[in-house]
Design an enzyme around this catalytic site. Sequence first.
Site, PDB file in Angstrom:
ATOM      1  N   CYS A   1      27.518  -9.785  -2.987  1.00  0.00           N
ATOM      2  CA  CYS A   1      27.024  -9.267  -1.795  1.00  0.00           C
ATOM      3  C   CYS A   1      25.983 -10.243  -1.374  1.00  0.00           C
ATOM      4  CB  CYS A   1      26.304  -8.007  -1.765  1.00  0.00           C
ATOM      5  SG  CYS A   1      25.321  -7.547  -0.146  1.00  0.00           S
TER       6      CYS A   1
ATOM      7  N   HIS B   1      23.828 -10.523   1.757  1.00  0.00           N
ATOM      8  CA  HIS B   1      22.621  -9.923   2.140  1.00  0.00           C
ATOM      9  C   HIS B   1      21.676  -9.264   1.213  1.00  0.00           C
ATOM     10  CE1 HIS B   1      23.970  -5.690   1.997  1.00  0.00           C
ATOM     11  NE2 HIS B   1      22.736  -5.526   2.137  1.00  0.00           N
TER      12      HIS B   1
ATOM     13  N   ASP C   1      28.754  -3.489   8.287  1.00  0.00           N
ATOM     14  CA  ASP C   1      27.804  -4.367   7.732  1.00  0.00           C
ATOM     15  C   ASP C   1      26.964  -4.747   9.028  1.00  0.00           C
ATOM     16  OD1 ASP C   1      26.110  -6.232   6.579  1.00  0.00           O
ATOM     17  OD2 ASP C   1      27.663  -7.004   5.486  1.00  0.00           O
TER      18      ASP C   1
ATOM     19  N   SER D   1      28.615 -12.938   1.730  1.00  0.00           N
ATOM     20  CA  SER D   1      29.679 -13.331   0.998  1.00  0.00           C
ATOM     21  C   SER D   1      30.979 -13.658   1.777  1.00  0.00           C
ATOM     22  CB  SER D   1      29.962 -12.198  -0.092  1.00  0.00           C
ATOM     23  OG  SER D   1      30.131 -10.991   0.749  1.00  0.00           O
TER      24      SER D   1
END
Length: 399
Positions: free
Chosen positions: A103, A105, A298, A304
């Site tokens: 991930c 973020h 998201d 990613s």
Amino acid sequence: MDVAQTLETTPYGEVIKCIDMHTTGEPTRVVYSGWPRLSGTLLDQREQCMAQYDHLRKRIMLEPRGHVDMYGAIVVPETELVQNGEAHIGVLFTHNGGFSTMCGHATIALGRFFVDTHDLTVFPKRGDLRHDPIAADVVVNIHAPCGLIRVRVPTTADGQKSDPSRPVAFLSAPAWAAATNLTVGIPAEVRWPEFGQRDTITLDISYGGAFYALVDVNELGFRSLAQVDMPAMARAVGSLKAYLQEHPAVVDALQESTDQRLSFLYSVMVVDRSVGSRPEGVDGTETGLCFFADNQIDRSPTGSCVTARMALAHANGIRKPGQRWAYNSLVSNHFHTGAFTACIIEGTTPVKTIKGTTRDAVTVRVEGKAYYTGALTLAIEQGDVAGEKGFTMKEVARG
């Protein structure tokens, strides 16, 4: 292992301690205390969480303590890469449906968190971090389930705290395109109203620490991501993703990984190359809308998947090393800030896959900013049926 004996207890029950952060509006709930001790390699620890501690994942992610779009990162002090000195710390990523393998973020948020904490019970190797006084930054090597992620965190002059005014940057694990211009037949029972009379869709499968199906917004039958009918888009993508997960051509592409435990379709990313807020110093911009896990959306540009999109663009010959590109989400477009910028920083490296093929992998540098939103202690009182494992309204509505 008895979870009740492992977790810290208080008069209010079992306790898990967290720091909440966000990256372009996408939350990261950093779990730094109270999670059961895990063992084995990091991928083994991920499987242990899925098999034994999924009730804890639901407790920290879902209602009444979280929500269906919550995201989390569990600090893991001991992994095989920490033991051999390649990494300073490990992490497991979690969401509304389970445990991911990468991930971006959350990695950006974790970079700041690991610089800012000086608690050696949380981060035993904090003292191993080396401050660069000229660049005023620190490199934190984080072991994610997909591999080693090198994170450069800007700091104050003394190196004791992170500097939120400058972006955090991470270097990805190797990334590559697994299948390009893949044409997939869509049977009538899977189609959605906006798809029209067509019976096929063209998409790409690319890996950036997790596997993404990348599909142009027009391929789905929608005009643009400038304005989105979110319920209609969610229905379309939900139907498509469920179908793709079982499609033979997609399943075959997912074998282009280095470990069978990475070979699953994490997300469908809807891409619109015609719109996007454009920060200074980039050669172009685009927008994506990421649906992952159980149709979770998201808010960030999805680090990613930015990696996966850069790898795909490089494979298609349209992105060169050093060329900087901006990747937006609906949130960054709305606020005109928060885009992730990325570039390929190394030439291709051959990667052997479990399928027996060799893929040309690239390393991608991704930049973004994360901010703190709070600190909290999560507890469970005896007799709290609704709060013990967490729930979603979708589950409740099904009866």
